[in-house]
Design a protein around this motif. Structure first.
Motif, PDB file in Angstrom:
ATOM      1  N   GLU A 118      21.787-119.998 -86.855  1.00 16.97           N
ATOM      2  CA  GLU A 118      22.656-119.874 -85.665  1.00 16.97           C
ATOM      3  C   GLU A 118      23.480-121.303 -85.668  1.00 16.97           C
ATOM      4  N   ALA A 133      22.259-111.650 -89.308  1.00 13.13           N
ATOM      5  CA  ALA A 133      22.748-112.179 -88.027  1.00 13.13           C
ATOM      6  C   ALA A 133      24.173-111.693 -87.714  1.00 13.13           C
ATOM      7  N   PHE A 170      27.385-119.669 -85.118  1.00 11.51           N
ATOM      8  CA  PHE A 170      28.343-119.679 -83.811  1.00 11.51           C
ATOM      9  C   PHE A 170      29.480-120.364 -84.052  1.00 11.51           C
TER      10      PHE A 170
END
Lengths: 288, 432
Positions: free
Chosen positions: B207, B402, B211
């Motif tokens: 993450e 992801a 992001f």
């Protein structure tokens, strides 16, 4: 036949499209005869050159003749499909991709439309889910997983194209299965396969053929994109997409040609196919 | 309507579930070897086995998928009998600790036959001590202990049978140490609980990079969207006002040509013309640590490429919709009662002609993503697409999962949004 030609030549866009497509078909057919170098033949003394008399379109970073690579690249797209280094089968890689998509899509669409009920529900939900995945993601994952080769590019094109074909064939089947000749075949006690492929499919071929023409365009588009991402034919085969990707690195070194020509080639072929399909569709609608 | 939305929502979840399984299986069956990708081609089989065991990649596929989806901490808690807790250190690293009596945090290591415990009290002091009372006698007479090691695994130590462990330290090379456990469970919370796992390519939690990449891609797509939409709707309407006129033919054909040329070809043309020959703008988007909006000049070419590709598609749909509206009876009535030309176009025609394009545009997000991936690769733009491509080529399964889940969520989510928007814009539509 004569009617088709009349329609073709009465549309200016279709004629231009046809000329572009035919140009590449001829280049692909005659590739060994209209080039004076092999596609992988290297000339170390003349790398990264611009157009000259010896090399009409210039050379790439290894001194390979760009015109020869371009022409042999057209061959891979339209005329032959390399299975291994030595062995190839006729029919271009893009063409085989579309054929495979048509076969899988038509089978699923026929079963789904003809059977109905839970088979229809399961197949269509599954295809809906597939269609909602971004196309690029499918290509990426499939080819990255299977490895880069002509056969795997065909598999990727087929998987991505299947849901669209299946939907089209299903909607056509839903209409055709209510006709009397299908009833007659059922009453005669024909097998399921016979009814699907001999009664229903031939009567749905019109729209499927037009769809297939557009799909060849998508397939060439996809082949180029995969090649550009490094997922196309393995080097040193003259794949247009990978030629662009490789040539891009040499723009700053002052050789824009190695990336310009294959980009132009792929653009002109795809535009040609679309102009042809567009013009044909418009004209045939006017005739009706 | 509510029923329709709920149904579609479940279809979205189902799609994501199926895709996540498919990705896991495809990555599993693909050629290549993640250990060799991470550690280089010259590792020994022992090093490879040690690496795979530490990453939990020697476990069966189903168990790995389960751990990825729901986390491995519960399974590990059952094995070692402690509560396990994930904390974030001041330096920003995630660490797993076992929670002992009176809420001290504990981790262990093995030196020879001695268990060494590392305890962390609530005021952040760390102490080490021998902790040999924890050995339990197993059925076959050996002493075993399930605990947490210092690298975020739940591990099984067996007294006297310490395995050799190979660790690769960047800059130092391979370090062989003893005190190795018999079995590892890498600790993670699982995708559904918001933990995307650790990227094997970067060694950092997914993450952290994902992001930022997503933000960059959204910036690019957002700017392109703001540029394309008004332009395409306006040109489409201009083309559709009089079907078959010169401007209609020109705009339709130009739009079609630009929308079917592959993105990378358009990008190369623009780089060659604008950057190589005219030397107006930079031909690549290399930001380093900067955010995209700090170097707006580098955004020009990517946005222009996306604009050319998307323009044609939206233009053609708007044109078709406009042409259809212009043929309708109420437009003829408006003209016949003597209203000025522009008033008819904007008041009567545009309002009805724009319903279809707006929703079709939302469905087009699927294609737009494809365009963005290619544009990112062409210009070296550090976005989600490039991240996904690199991860896919590397077999970095956590990163692929992801990235894929985000893309599917965006694609299916916008499709759902488009359907809802359509009912709001066109009250005649009812879903049931």
């Amino acid at each position: 036949m004569k009617n088709t030609l009349t329609i073709l030549f009465s549309s200016k866009t279709a004629t231009i499209g046809l000329i572009l497509v035919l140009f590449w078909v001829f280049v692909a057919l005659l590739a060994p005869y209209i080039t004076s170098y092999g596609p992988t033949q290297q000339d170390w003394k003349a790398s990264n050159q611009g157009p000259s008399i010896a090399h009409p379109l210039g050379t790439d970073e290894l001194g390979r003749d760009l015109w020869s690579r371009l022409a042999h690249g057209a061959r891979i797209v339209l005329i032959i499909m390399p299975i291994s280094e030595k062995f190839w089968i006729p029919g271009g890689t893009a063409i085989w991709g579309v054929i495979a998509a048509l076969f899988c899509g038509a089978s699923l669409g026929l079963i789904s439309g003809y059977k109905g009920g839970w088979a229809d529900e399961i197949i269509m939900r599954f295809l809906d889910a597939m269609m909602s995945i971004p196309v690029i993601l499918l290509y990426l994952i499939i080819v990255a997983a299977l490895g880069a080769s002509a056969v795997n590019v065909v598999i990727a094109i087929a998987i991505v194209g299947t849901p669209g074909v299946a939907r089209l064939v299903r909607s056509l089947t839903l209409d055709i299965k209510t006709r009397d000749y299908v009833r007659a075949a059922e009453t005669r006690g024909e097998t399921l396969l016979y009814i699907l492929f001999m009664e229903i499919l031939p009567n749905a071929k019109g729209p499927i053929i037009i769809d297939a023409m557009l799909r060849v365009g998508y397939a060439i588009f996809a082949m180029g994109t995969l090649g550009f991402l490094g997922l196309g034919m393995p080097p040193p085969s003259p794949d247009w997409g990978s030629m662009v990707a490789k040539g891009r690195e040499f723009i700053l070194m002052g050789n824009p040609w190695a990336s310009l020509w294959p980009s132009l080639a792929i653009a002109s072929l795809v535009v040609g196919l679309n102009l042809l399909a567009d013009g044909l569709r418009e004209e045939s609608m006017r005739y009706q | 309507m509510a029923k329709f939305i709920i149904r579609r929502f479940f279809l979205l979840l189902l799609t994501m579930f199926l895709v996540s399984i498919a990705v896991f299986m495809i990555v599993e069956s693909s050629p290549g070897n993640i250990a060799k990708n991470v550690l280089g081609a010259f590792i020994t089989p022992e090093q490879e086995a040690s690496f795979l065991a530490q990453q939990g990649l020697d476990k069966p596929l189903l168990q790995r998928y389960w751990f990825w989806l729901l986390g491995s901490d519960r399974a590990a808690e059952r094995k070692c009998g402690f509560k396990l807790e994930r904390i974030e250190t001041e330096a920003g690293f995630q660490e797993w600790w076992a929670k002992g009596e009176n809420s001290t945090l504990m981790r262990w290591s093995l030196e020879g036959d001695d268990l060494i415990v590392q305890t962390k009290t609530p005021d952040n002091t760390i102490e080490t001590a021998k902790d040999n009372e924890r050995w339990k006698k197993a059925e076959d007479g050996s002493y075993i202990f399930w605990g947490v090691d210092r690298n975020n695994h739940a591990v099984l130590w067996v007294k006297g049978a310490s395995n050799e462990v190979w660790n690769f330290v960047v800059g130092t090379g391979w370090i062989k140490s003893s005190g190795g456990p018999q079995s590892y469970i890498p600790l993670k919370k699982g995708f559904l609980r918001g933990d995307f796992g650790v990227s094997l390519r970067t060694g950092r939690p997914v993450e952290k990079s994902l992001f930022i990449r997503l933000r960059n891609s959204v910036v690019l797509a957002g700017i392109a969207f703001v540029v394309v939409m008004p332009l395409a709707l306006l040109l489409g309407m201009a083309a559709g006002i009089r079907e078959g006129s010169l401007q209609d033919r020109f705009l339709s054909i130009a739009g079609m040509v630009f929308s079917v040329i592959p993105e990378f070809a358009t990008g190369i043309f623009l780089i060659l013309i604008m950057s190589h020959w005219l030397e107006l703008v930079p031909g690549a988007s290399v930001f380093g640590e900067k955010a995209p909006w700090q170097r707006p000049d580098m955004l020009i070419l990517p946005v222009l490429t996306l604009t050319l590709i998307e323009l044609g598609y939206v233009l053609r749909i708007t044109r078709a919709s406009m042409a259809e509206v212009m043929r309708s009876a109420y437009i003829r009535t408006a003209f016949l009662k003597g209203l000025p030309f522009w008033q008819v176009i904007f008041r009567h025609a545009a309002k009805n002609a724009l319903i279809a394009p707006i929703t079709v545009i939302m469905l087009h997000v699927n294609w737009l993503m494809g365009g963005i991936v290619i544009v990112e690769v062409v210009f070296g733009y550090p976005g989600l697409g490039q991240y996904l491509l690199d991860s896919a080529l590397y077999k970095d399964v956590n990163a692929i999962e992801a990235g894929t889940m985000i893309m599917v969520l965006l694609a299916v989510g916008t499709q759902l949004f488009a359907d809802v928007l359509y009912t709001l814009l066109n009250p005649r539509i009812r879903y049931s």
